[in-house]
Write an enzyme that holds these catalytic residues in place. Sequence first.
Site, mmCIF file in Angstrom:
data_model
loop_
_atom_site.group_PDB
_atom_site.id
_atom_site.type_symbol
_atom_site.label_atom_id
_atom_site.label_comp_id
_atom_site.label_asym_id
_atom_site.label_seq_id
_atom_site.Cartn_x
_atom_site.Cartn_y
_atom_site.Cartn_z
ATOM 1 N N ALA A 241 0.829 -1.212 0.000
ATOM 2 C CA ALA A 241 0.000 0.000 0.000
ATOM 3 C C ALA A 241 0.860 1.257 0.000
ATOM 4 O O ALA A 241 0.678 2.157 -0.825
ATOM 5 C CB ALA A 241 -0.934 -0.026 1.199
ATOM 6 N N ASP B 112 10.577 -6.360 -3.400
ATOM 7 C CA ASP B 112 9.501 -6.898 -2.574
ATOM 8 C C ASP B 112 9.372 -8.371 -2.922
ATOM 9 O O ASP B 112 9.276 -8.719 -4.105
ATOM 10 C CB ASP B 112 8.182 -6.164 -2.842
ATOM 11 C CG ASP B 112 7.123 -6.448 -1.783
ATOM 12 O OD1 ASP B 112 6.980 -7.622 -1.395
ATOM 13 O OD2 ASP B 112 6.444 -5.508 -1.348
ATOM 14 N N ARG C 211 -6.552 -1.103 -1.594
ATOM 15 C CA ARG C 211 -5.678 0.024 -1.260
ATOM 16 C C ARG C 211 -4.513 0.156 -2.237
ATOM 17 O O ARG C 211 -4.043 1.246 -2.503
ATOM 18 C CB ARG C 211 -5.089 -0.142 0.155
ATOM 19 C CG ARG C 211 -6.115 -0.325 1.209
ATOM 20 C CD ARG C 211 -5.579 -0.767 2.542
ATOM 21 N NE ARG C 211 -4.428 -1.641 2.537
ATOM 22 C CZ ARG C 211 -4.458 -2.933 2.249
ATOM 23 N NH1 ARG C 211 -5.596 -3.503 1.924
ATOM 24 N NH2 ARG C 211 -3.368 -3.656 2.288
ATOM 25 N N LYS D 287 4.516 -8.424 -6.631
ATOM 26 C CA LYS D 287 4.119 -7.036 -6.411
ATOM 27 C C LYS D 287 5.090 -6.064 -7.071
ATOM 28 O O LYS D 287 4.680 -5.074 -7.689
ATOM 29 C CB LYS D 287 4.042 -6.736 -4.909
ATOM 30 C CG LYS D 287 2.821 -7.282 -4.214
ATOM 31 C CD LYS D 287 2.768 -6.814 -2.768
ATOM 32 C CE LYS D 287 1.477 -7.289 -2.099
ATOM 33 N NZ LYS D 287 1.387 -6.837 -0.700
ATOM 34 N N ASP E 237 6.050 -3.247 6.391
ATOM 35 C CA ASP E 237 4.942 -3.463 7.322
ATOM 36 C C ASP E 237 5.365 -4.260 8.553
ATOM 37 O O ASP E 237 4.530 -4.805 9.256
ATOM 38 C CB ASP E 237 3.783 -4.170 6.618
ATOM 39 C CG ASP E 237 4.182 -5.546 6.074
ATOM 40 O OD1 ASP E 237 5.351 -5.942 6.248
ATOM 41 O OD2 ASP E 237 3.321 -6.217 5.472
ATOM 42 N N ASN E 238 6.687 -4.351 8.808
ATOM 43 C CA ASN E 238 7.121 -5.067 10.003
ATOM 44 C C ASN E 238 8.386 -4.447 10.572
ATOM 45 O O ASN E 238 9.206 -3.881 9.842
ATOM 46 C CB ASN E 238 7.318 -6.555 9.716
ATOM 47 C CG ASN E 238 8.494 -6.812 8.809
ATOM 48 O OD1 ASN E 238 9.633 -6.972 9.270
ATOM 49 N ND2 ASN E 238 8.256 -6.845 7.498
ATOM 50 N N CYS F 102 -1.166 -20.066 30.748
ATOM 51 C CA CYS F 102 -2.236 -20.683 31.545
ATOM 52 C C CYS F 102 -3.564 -19.952 31.335
ATOM 53 O O CYS F 102 -4.637 -20.562 31.352
ATOM 54 C CB CYS F 102 -1.863 -20.711 33.015
ATOM 55 S SG CYS F 102 -1.766 -19.072 33.782
#
Length: 1051
Positions: free
Chosen positions: A472, A498, A509, A522, A570-571, A626
Amino acid sequence: MLPRKREIVAGEVEDLQKKTRAGEGEVTREEGDAAMAGRGNEIDEDLHSRQLAVYGRETMKRLFGSNVLVSGLQGLGAEIAKNLVLAGVKSVTLHDDGNVELWDLSSNFFLSENDVGQNRAQACVQKLQELNNAVLVSALTGDLTKEHLSKFQAVVFTDISLDKAIEFDDYCHSQQPPIAFIKSEVRGLFGSVFCDFGPEFTVLDVDGEEPHTGIVASISNDNPALVSCVDDERLEFQDGDLVVFSEVHGMTELNDGKPRKVKNARPYSFFLEEDTSSFGAYVRGGIVTQVKPPKVIKFKPLKEAMSEPGEFLMSDFSKFERPPLLHLAFQALDKFRTELSRFPVAGSTDDVQRVIEYAISINDTLGDRKLEEIDKKLLHHFASGSRAVLNPMAAMFGGIVGQEVVKACSGKFHPLYQFFYFDSVESLPVDPLEPGDLKPKNSRYDAQISVFGSKLQNKLEEAKIFMVGSGALGCEFLKNLALMGISCSQNGNLTLTDDDVIEKSNLSRQFLFRDWNIGQPKSTVAATAAMVINPKLHVEALQNRASPETENVFNDAFWENLDAVVNALDNVTARMYIDSRCVYFQKPLLESGTLGAKCNTQMVIPHLTENYGASRDPPEKQAPMCTVHSFPHNIDHCLTWARSEFEGLLEKTPTEVNAFLSNPTTYISAARTAGDAQARDQLERVIECLDRDKCETFQDSITWARLKFEDYFSNRVKQLTFTFPEDSMTSSGAPFWSAPKRFPRPVEFSSSDQSQLSFILAAAILRAETFGIPIPEWAKTPNKLAAEAVDKVIVPDFQPKQGVKIVTHEKATSLSSASVDDAAVIEELIAKLEEVSKTLPSGFHMNPIQFEKDDDTNFHMDVIAGFANMRARNYSIPEVDKLKAKFIAGRIIPAIATSTAMATGLVCLELYKALAGGHKVEDYRNTFANLAIPLFSIAEPVPPKTIKHQELSWTVWDRWTVTGNITLRELLEWLKEKGLNAYSISCGTSLLYNSMFPRHKERLDRKVVDVAREVAKMEVPSYRRHLDVVVACEDDDDNDVDIPLVSVYFR
């Protein structure tokens, strides 16, 4: 973008487009309604999942019913229209009575040189329509009248005189219901927005955030009442918030659903404006939830607001006095255009002076609001560049205005009230521009040249840029760079990488992609689309992930040749890596990110600013194991567990089976070597799959799913409550089942319960897939046949066991408990596994299922949502629909086109500075924005931290270099001359030298590079002339001193 009900809509839409292209004027609302009748209000959730995560279904449905006019199709109008078509309004009508000029190609990416001379609106229709066939795009040419406006829910004007705007706004303001009116302009490096949504506009959701909640621990009988909550998570309530209570035991009067006001809010408690002294005494339980009431906003019409603008929405507090001046400047420019029927000529002293005189004249009429000083230098820049619509400014304001239209049509988010002014005058070159530099060259970049001059334009065209990511953000950046002329000369180059491929959910988008591109890389598709925008763009598209593993591709020579790096990632992991490379090679990094309606930008400029890695967000809080597995208290816990079980049953266990079958000897040997509880559990799961739970028919899969239902949602709960009854106490004497724990109850299966039956069918289908069993058609939807198949399954009665250990400690990391008999049990399991494997047909294998959230036909989310909701039912937690489950379990990042466009526009305004060079840190800007509120927070970047030692000082941007093929001893002596005592030298993850190890002293007279080759197995590539080492040092007082990386140039 994929159309909805394409077979119904496409023909009618095409006919209407032909009509508009033929110059027959607008499409009427009736024609539009007829053409779109087949569309309905259904939402393609695969396509719009990221946008749905921001807006929700109701907002999307309101958008689907909205007709919008965009008048003025230069760059700003084109950007607004693009964002609205991607958002999915019902129709967008484009209006412009002007023709395309070469000048327009600086900012409108829908236009090409072939369009010069055509009507702007008509030239944009077809390419806009390609973005979303479910939106009717049409053109309206000629004069616009008030009657035209009645057909729309919102109208946007980007190039209109003030008098005409007041006339249209008065009409819109007086309608019932009012028509939302937005006026926005981009003039060079200056921009403005005005919004009027009518006398009374209701905002249904002011910020778009989920209502805050808390788990009650105690409530006092007092006036006001003190409410204390568990200290699991900090409360987000603020003074004045309204809250409601539920599930309170004892003080049940609070469960009446009545909103009550919070005051004196603290991290884990607050006071309630309520007298609870006569209420029942609090016993236990309770959830407190924020209530978000609608807000009514009263807008002034434009005529009144011009003379009484009120408070301006601020963005940059270093320019606190700027908005009133710009309010004046835009009026002065309007007067200039009205009287001379043109814009000021760039660099014309006479024209600039006339605008300044108009501003002074208007200022003299303002009475109490008269400005004491007028910044003539600023007005000079404003007037000189006012004809230009710059792409970065259009992108930024296109995002802001596009979001305001969404607000007007849906009531989602707080509108901009009412004026917003912005400038980026710092983007201008440091050296003064001569009038001759600003003259047009009959080029597509003439608008940009009229602001920045031809010298900077040449720099832009020759720039060598590395862009990482083409999603995007990447699509927006590529469009911007192509329009700006970045890397568009023979000497320029844009490298794009990419490793991802296009998915359907990208299309809402990532506007450079189309439905026929799904599955394609991409980077290559985006690069091809960008070259259509500007055929002179020199772009190289790669599919390599930028990481340590690809440093042979992105090598030293590649990095050293760059002028700037643009992140479109994006990370955090990838961002940190690119940041480290930019610091190492001392390259500007332009960083940005989005989350729903929020966006941020950060400029990382060598030696001027801190780097990206210098400050990091705290890690997200993870729920204890837990809690997730035995004591969930919200739907997130249920969905985390559901995804974990999905992956264990359908991916990890079949993968383990295949690992055993492909090489039994190696697998068994590894299990023996491990000899622990985890190896034991894996063997048990493999044996279950191949023996007791092996499926050969679809009915076997139904049986497996039904028994899993009983195990998960009945038997395990019965065992848990047998081990810990409702009246259990902890060792300290407190109730075991106290907040945040919720006491569970088993779910009794009924095939007449559609949600239960759907879950079992979905689970059976996926189980069958792992065994390669055909799926019967009747199994794909709940029906009588399916119910009968499930009811055939014989379910054994459950008997609780004594002495079962259930993990309750929050810091436990495993549910498996080790045993002294693990090795013996593993031997028994191995023997059983070898025996079972002899019964398998030749070539038998399983088909592991990898979770894929973006395919609503694969039953993955049906299983996970079913798992989570049955779990929620056990613990009386509110259930969620499949879409909400997808957002949480699929860890979907909410995303919309508007915030993405704004972020990239802001970054590109900074790119002018980075490529021009010579700017001080005070000229750069970082931004955090939230279009929902709306909030714009723009500030100078933080300088890098400086470390000082004696006469030396350095920052993260410095690297010390030593020339020559030196020894370790010589390196130590070189540092000693700087007053530093080195005690440790490492290369990569290997220690080359440490003063505490006697044997390391034997290495002192060896070359640094030779020790690195031997100890660190470091092979320096032939293209690299140096080796990097990390040295730990102390000063003479034994204080540690953080020194820069040391590069030994041995070649």
